[in-house]
Design an enzyme around this catalytic site. Sequence first.
Site, mmCIF file in Angstrom:
data_model
loop_
_atom_site.group_PDB
_atom_site.id
_atom_site.type_symbol
_atom_site.label_atom_id
_atom_site.label_comp_id
_atom_site.label_asym_id
_atom_site.label_seq_id
_atom_site.Cartn_x
_atom_site.Cartn_y
_atom_site.Cartn_z
ATOM 1 N N SER A 126 -3.294 25.281 32.489
ATOM 2 C CA SER A 126 -4.415 25.013 33.392
ATOM 3 C C SER A 126 -3.929 24.495 34.730
ATOM 4 O O SER A 126 -4.653 24.558 35.723
ATOM 5 C CB SER A 126 -5.332 23.957 32.775
ATOM 6 N N HIS A 147 -3.646 32.259 34.452
ATOM 7 C CA HIS A 147 -4.641 31.278 34.016
ATOM 8 C C HIS A 147 -5.963 31.976 33.735
ATOM 9 O O HIS A 147 -6.548 32.576 34.631
ATOM 10 C CB HIS A 147 -4.801 30.201 35.112
ATOM 11 N N ASN A 200 -9.065 24.761 39.095
ATOM 12 C CA ASN A 200 -9.154 23.392 38.574
ATOM 13 C C ASN A 200 -9.039 22.326 39.655
ATOM 14 O O ASN A 200 -9.657 21.271 39.541
ATOM 15 C CB ASN A 200 -8.115 23.172 37.474
#
Length: 250
Positions: A126, A147, A200
Amino acid sequence: MTLLSRDLTIGVVGAGVMGSGIAQVLAVAGYKTVCCDIDEQALTQGREHVTTGRYGLDRAVEREKLTSEEAASALSRLQFTTDLDLVAASDLVIEAVPENIDLKINIFRDLDQRAPQATILASNTSGLSINKIAAATSRPELVVGWHWASPAPVMALAEIIRTPTTSESTIATVSEVAQACGKNPVVVNDFPEVWGFVANRIYFAMIAEANQVVADGVATKDQVDQIMVDCFRWPAGPFGMVRGATKGWS
Ligand SMILES: NC(=O)c1ccc[n+]([C@@H]2O[C@H](COP(=O)([O-])OP(=O)(O)OC[C@H]3O[C@@H](n4cnc5c(N)ncnc54)[C@H](O)[C@@H]3O)[C@@H](O)[C@H]2O)c1
């Protein structure tokens, strides 16, 4: 022969939430796929996710996303095993073990020793540094981040993370496979100083600010969500997104 010739094998390390979903997508896309885990129970659960799970093949047939023949054919291309060597023998390996840099480095070292010289090694981390993972191998030009988002069979995300040493052909191959899986590959740069790539970093910055707004007494969570939906046409506000990401989208 490129990886797009669907005769080739793709390996997945880890049969958890992400690994089993990734393996399902690859098998549906036509790739012979082998998925390994150190835990027999995880393999059993992974197989259940793929067959009877909420985003599994049975539901895909019910919802007419796949015919029963296509689902059966995908399942016939998918093998679950505890044998890392079977995975390492693949042309492309995607690692999906827990988010721990030491664990990932050990697995990449191991794969590097077992895999044929041309095998591409990708990580579904991540946000851990792909550069650090690549440096643990003797083939940094063949190491890349890929990802995925959860649930893998549904979400279009394919954040492809390159390091200064990743080769153009590695990027091109992984991007092509992602496209063949129905995803939207976007190639971005590794930035080892910060955890996360694009999705993220921005997601967690937004969540942190939304929490601060609530802590400051400016608005309630529901008000924050409503304002962000109304102002930016987001499908859900920050707190709704956290609910969706952790408990599933209704
Ligand atoms: N869950 C998500 O929403 C999500 C989304 C995108 C990326 N990721 C990333 O994907 C990776 C995996 O996450 P997850 O949620 O699938 O985790 P998970 O805990 O569901 O699955 C990890 C699996 O790896 C197995 N494993 C551990 N060590 C192993 C080894 N040495 N060899 C083979 N298998 C091993 C475990 O037994 C487990 O089944 C993490 O890096 C995570 O950050 C997760």
